[in-house]
Design a protein around this motif. Structure first.
Motif, PDB file in Angstrom:
ATOM      1  N   GLY A 571       1.032  -1.192  -0.133  1.00  0.00           N
ATOM      2  CA  GLY A 571      -0.104  -0.124   0.178  1.00  0.00           C
ATOM      3  C   GLY A 571       0.803   1.241   0.046  1.00  0.00           C
ATOM      4  N   ARG A 572       0.125   2.367   0.275  1.00  0.00           N
ATOM      5  CA  ARG A 572       0.899   3.565   0.231  1.00  0.00           C
ATOM      6  C   ARG A 572       1.445   4.238   1.697  1.00  0.00           C
ATOM      7  N   TYR A 573       2.371   4.425   1.660  1.00  0.00           N
ATOM      8  CA  TYR A 573       2.876   5.032   2.800  1.00  0.00           C
ATOM      9  C   TYR A 573       3.653   6.425   2.679  1.00  0.00           C
ATOM     10  N   THR A 574       3.827   7.075   3.700  1.00  0.00           N
ATOM     11  CA  THR A 574       4.856   8.203   3.954  1.00  0.00           C
ATOM     12  C   THR A 574       5.907   7.919   4.784  1.00  0.00           C
ATOM     13  N   MET A 575       7.307   8.182   4.312  1.00  0.00           N
ATOM     14  CA  MET A 575       8.442   7.699   5.128  1.00  0.00           C
ATOM     15  C   MET A 575       8.962   9.049   5.426  1.00  0.00           C
ATOM     16  N   GLY A 576       9.647   9.153   6.943  1.00  0.00           N
ATOM     17  CA  GLY A 576      10.218  10.402   7.123  1.00  0.00           C
ATOM     18  C   GLY A 576      11.593  10.135   7.561  1.00  0.00           C
ATOM     19  N   VAL A 577      12.519  11.167   7.493  1.00  0.00           N
ATOM     20  CA  VAL A 577      13.894  10.882   7.837  1.00  0.00           C
ATOM     21  C   VAL A 577      14.118  12.144   8.532  1.00  0.00           C
ATOM     22  N   ASN A 578      14.835  12.091  10.077  1.00  0.00           N
ATOM     23  CA  ASN A 578      15.402  13.384  10.707  1.00  0.00           C
ATOM     24  C   ASN A 578      16.722  12.842  11.164  1.00  0.00           C
ATOM     25  N   CYS A 579      17.349  13.861  11.258  1.00  0.00           N
ATOM     26  CA  CYS A 579      18.653  13.845  11.823  1.00  0.00           C
ATOM     27  C   CYS A 579      18.497  14.431  13.318  1.00  0.00           C
ATOM     28  N   ILE A 580      18.995  13.736  14.125  1.00  0.00           N
ATOM     29  CA  ILE A 580      18.297  13.944  15.610  1.00  0.00           C
ATOM     30  C   ILE A 580      19.417  14.186  16.880  1.00  0.00           C
ATOM     31  N   GLU A 581      20.675  13.835  16.476  1.00  0.00           N
ATOM     32  CA  GLU A 581      21.625  13.768  17.271  1.00  0.00           C
ATOM     33  C   GLU A 581      23.186  14.044  16.705  1.00  0.00           C
ATOM     34  N   GLY A 582      23.953  14.738  17.206  1.00  0.00           N
ATOM     35  CA  GLY A 582      25.306  15.115  16.724  1.00  0.00           C
ATOM     36  C   GLY A 582      25.604  16.579  16.306  1.00  0.00           C
ATOM     37  N   GLU A 583      26.284  16.744  15.416  1.00  0.00           N
ATOM     38  CA  GLU A 583      26.448  18.039  14.730  1.00  0.00           C
ATOM     39  C   GLU A 583      25.416  18.066  13.682  1.00  0.00           C
ATOM     40  N   VAL A 584      24.041  18.398  14.022  1.00  0.00           N
ATOM     41  CA  VAL A 584      22.956  18.113  13.327  1.00  0.00           C
ATOM     42  C   VAL A 584      23.037  19.251  12.046  1.00  0.00           C
ATOM     43  N   GLU A 585      23.496  20.551  12.339  1.00  0.00           N
ATOM     44  CA  GLU A 585      23.646  21.262  11.252  1.00  0.00           C
ATOM     45  C   GLU A 585      24.581  21.187  10.217  1.00  0.00           C
ATOM     46  N   THR A 586      25.472  20.296  10.458  1.00  0.00           N
ATOM     47  CA  THR A 586      26.219  19.848   9.197  1.00  0.00           C
ATOM     48  C   THR A 586      26.096  18.879   8.411  1.00  0.00           C
ATOM     49  N   ALA A 587      24.722  18.242   8.832  1.00  0.00           N
ATOM     50  CA  ALA A 587      24.059  17.009   7.909  1.00  0.00           C
ATOM     51  C   ALA A 587      23.716  17.603   6.512  1.00  0.00           C
ATOM     52  N   SER A 588      24.000  16.488   5.450  1.00  0.00           N
ATOM     53  CA  SER A 588      23.664  16.835   4.054  1.00  0.00           C
ATOM     54  C   SER A 588      22.993  15.575   3.494  1.00  0.00           C
ATOM     55  N   LEU A 589      21.835  15.460   3.271  1.00  0.00           N
ATOM     56  CA  LEU A 589      21.213  14.223   2.873  1.00  0.00           C
ATOM     57  C   LEU A 589      20.909  13.931   1.573  1.00  0.00           C
ATOM     58  N   LYS A 590      21.331  13.100   0.861  1.00  0.00           N
ATOM     59  CA  LYS A 590      21.011  12.794  -0.647  1.00  0.00           C
ATOM     60  C   LYS A 590      20.161  11.874  -0.860  1.00  0.00           C
ATOM     61  N   ALA A 591      20.096  10.662  -0.073  1.00  0.00           N
ATOM     62  CA  ALA A 591      18.951   9.703  -0.775  1.00  0.00           C
ATOM     63  C   ALA A 591      18.894   8.496   0.580  1.00  0.00           C
ATOM     64  N   ILE A 592      17.681   7.911   0.353  1.00  0.00           N
ATOM     65  CA  ILE A 592      17.427   6.973   1.255  1.00  0.00           C
ATOM     66  C   ILE A 592      17.085   5.592   0.248  1.00  0.00           C
ATOM     67  N   HIS A 593      17.631   4.585   0.815  1.00  0.00           N
ATOM     68  CA  HIS A 593      17.651   3.232   0.182  1.00  0.00           C
ATOM     69  C   HIS A 593      16.830   1.958   0.757  1.00  0.00           C
ATOM     70  N   PHE A 594      16.254   1.354   0.129  1.00  0.00           N
ATOM     71  CA  PHE A 594      15.340   0.396   0.260  1.00  0.00           C
ATOM     72  C   PHE A 594      15.815  -0.896  -0.460  1.00  0.00           C
ATOM     73  N   THR A 595      16.309  -2.062   0.252  1.00  0.00           N
ATOM     74  CA  THR A 595      16.470  -3.253  -0.119  1.00  0.00           C
ATOM     75  C   THR A 595      15.649  -4.399   0.333  1.00  0.00           C
ATOM     76  N   PRO A 596      14.985  -5.254  -0.240  1.00  0.00           N
ATOM     77  CA  PRO A 596      14.405  -6.347   0.396  1.00  0.00           C
ATOM     78  C   PRO A 596      15.300  -7.118   1.345  1.00  0.00           C
ATOM     79  N   ALA A 597      15.044  -7.509   2.587  1.00  0.00           N
ATOM     80  CA  ALA A 597      15.894  -8.242   3.562  1.00  0.00           C
ATOM     81  C   ALA A 597      16.252  -9.541   3.099  1.00  0.00           C
ATOM     82  N   TYR A 598      15.048 -10.213   2.628  1.00  0.00           N
ATOM     83  CA  TYR A 598      15.371 -11.609   2.051  1.00  0.00           C
ATOM     84  C   TYR A 598      14.296 -12.031   1.220  1.00  0.00           C
TER      85      TYR A 598
END
Length: 598
Positions: A571-598
């Protein structure tokens, strides 16, 4: 009616003709001589038969050539190698060669091995439909016999020939289009030119108007009147050039060459089509007429050290990405100073060209993918109600997923495959699933021809493939309380790389994607990002499971594992990504990847 629509209408008439025997051909026989069967019947792409813009709009593939005085240096000056694009070797950002010294190089420029017919053959065997070559680059040296300035290949060199005359004729003989690159703003050796000297040889102050009236405008008149029909005049780097200058150049081109196109880099929106950034291949469909310009290795002009050639597979991937996004791909070669083309460039072009000869309908007069982006296993081009599925990653599961395709299937065929290995189609929820044989018939890219009932009807929402890794770029995400924008940088001088990234993160920033999950189950999640120090990222299904992990950062966008996540049902989902700890202000996100686990 567009050129492409007219071509398709004529092609359909050919297929319905009583004397046509295509219907009786077997798949094996059809693929045996595709050049003969499809050549002119796909589209009238010979230059002499083309209308204005037809080679650009329907050919979809062209050769760019950067060749000039700089080519004999090959990025080496005084035994020192300068790493970067070779055509800039004179510039202060490279070897900073004084004008007088640079001009003396012309006295040793003797490209006795230049063979215009061989270059035309390479382009034709590669499947390209026209050639655009540097008439004058930023260094100001004219690669043709210019009367406006004696700093040219005939008057200044011992070779004393005009290679553009020979290449224009070779292109006409081969049925290829021909065009010129011309640096209209920058000229580092002529007084008043962009980046050039501010005084003439007598010490008088020189203005841009002096350069424009004495050299630029006369040379554009020369290249548009002395070399026969021209398909394109490819202007470059307009900088802050005032609009009235560009208007005059475009007027001259259209007056002297009514069938010629003017590149988007003329400036001020006055080009006939859009030109993307150097080496830029778009990730989503672009409306209108546009081109991507790329090069076979890292440098546009010949650089002696540069052996990082694009493989035939990579060339096809980038070509089909451009066609699949609705555009044209112009791929550059950089001949040596003696006029020869590096052998590895020739080989990779020939090998990819062999594939194009087997599948011309996939490239020529093809339209953009109805998915509006690549799919995890490859890309799609279209001709009318027929889709060409270009499979780069052959699924080990034997199933090829076409998400959110609503049409009924008229027929499906794996081209160049034995008839004993038919492809079947079934419907699984909102997806069409094709069952493929266990082995791909092609080493480079296999093609499935899918004929639909009616116009393609597709929801372009990204879907997670149940058998192949799916990469979702930030380009396709909604980003809240952070910045989403393009980032471009040079690895070496002039070697451009680029991404769209989410940056300037805060504790409550989020990137989110709407996705369709075709099969429930466990999926491994990775993130591609840059930053400083160890960062903690959280990945969550809206209203469902959330995972988080700490990983180190990189400066060059490495991919790091986050963990497994479960989608309890399709079905249809909404996926969210947050940077929550560390030097958060330096983070630069390019992509998220999904691979079948098995």
């Amino acid at each position: 009616m567009t050129f492409r629509q007219l071509t398709l209408l004529c092609f359909a008439a050919l297929l319905l003709s009583p004397c046509n025997s295509f219907g009786q051909e077997t798949a094996e026989k059809r693929s045996g001589n595709m050049d003969e069967l499809w050549g002119d019947r796909v589209t009238k792409l010979r230059a002499e038969n083309a209308e204005r813009g037809q080679l650009f709009d329907e050919g979809n593939y062209a050769m760019f050539i950067h060749w000039g005085l700089y080519s004999q240096l090959g990025n080496k000056v005084d035994e020192k190698t300068y790493y970067g694009i070779g055509e800039w070797i004179m510039n202060k950002r490279m070897a900073d060669i004084p004008i007088a010294r640079y001009k003396k190089l012309a006295g040793t420029f003797n490209p006795v091995k230049f063979d215009a017919n061989e270059i035309a053959r390479i382009a034709k065997d590669a499947g390209m439909k026209y050639i655009v070559i540097t008439a004058k680059h930023h260094d100001g040296f004219a690669m043709y016999h210019s009367k406006a300035c004696d700093f040219n290949i005939v008057d200044s060199t011992p070779w004393n020939k005009d290679p553009m005359k020979e290449l224009a004729k070779a292109c006409r003989d081969a049925g290829l289009g021909f065009g010129f690159y011309y640096s209209h703003n920058q000229d580092w050796t002529f007084p008043g030119g962009g980046g050039g000297p501010g005084v003439d040889e007598e010490g008088n102050r020189a203005t841009f108007d002096d350069y424009f009236e004495k050299k630029c405008l006369p040379q554009v008149r020369e290249i548009t009147t002395e070399y026969g029909p021209i398909e394109i005049v490819w202007f470059d780097t307009p900088g802050k050039m005032p609009k009235h200058y560009v208007e005059k150049l475009v007027e001259v081109v259209h007056e002297n060459q009514p069938h010629a196109m003017v590149s988007g880099r003329a400036g001020h929106g006055l080009g006939d089509y859009q030109t993307l950034g150097d080496m830029e291949v778009p990730r989503e469909n672009i409306e209108g007429m546009w081109e991507s310009v790329d090069t076979t290795n890292d440098s546009w002009a010949y650089a002696w050290y540069d052996q990082y050639w694009k493989s035939p597979r990579e060339i096809l991937k980038r070509l089909l990405a451009c066609v699949g996004r609705g555009g044209t791909y112009m791929l550059n070669i950089g001949p040596r100073g003696d006029g020869t083309v590096p052998e590895r460039a020739v080989k990779t072009l020939e090998m990819s060209g062999e594939w194009i000869r087997r599948y011309p309908q996939v490239v020529y007069a093809a339209d953009a993918s109805p998915w509006e982006h690549a799919l995890p296993w490859g890309d799609v081009t279209r001709r009318g109600n027929t889709l060409y599925l270009c499979v780069f990653e052959w699924p080990m599961s034997g199933k090829l997923y076409l998400p959110n395709l609503k049409n009924e299937i008229e027929s499906v065929e794996l081209l160049n495959a034995p008839q004993s290995e038919p492809v079947t189609s079934t419907r699984q929820g909102n997806a069409v699933v094709l069952t493929l044989p266990p082995r791909a018939p092609e080493k480079l890219v296999s093609v499935v021809e899918l004929k639909l009932v009616g116009e393609p009807d597709v929801d372009p929402t990204w879907a997670i493939d149940p058998s192949i890794e799916t990469e979702l770029l930030v380009e396709f995400a909604d980003v809240n309380n952070a910045k989403k924008e393009e980032k471009r940088w040079m690895e070496k001088f002039g070697e451009w790389k680029g991404i769209v990234h989410a940056h300037d993160w805060k504790a409550d920033s989020k990137a989110s994607w709407t996705i369709d999950v075709l099969e429930a189950g466990e999926y491994n999640v990775d993130l591609t990002y840059a930053g400083e120090g160890r960062l903690v990222w959280k990945v969550a299904i809206e209203g469902g499971e959330a995972i988080q992990n700490q990983q180190n950062s990189s400066h060059n966008y490495q991919t790091f594992p986050i963990g497994w996540i479960n989608f309890p049902e399709a079905g249809r989902y909404t996926m969210g990504v947050n940077c929550i700890e560390g030097e958060v202000e330096t983070a630069s996100l390019k992509a998220i990847h999904f691979t079948p686990a098995y």
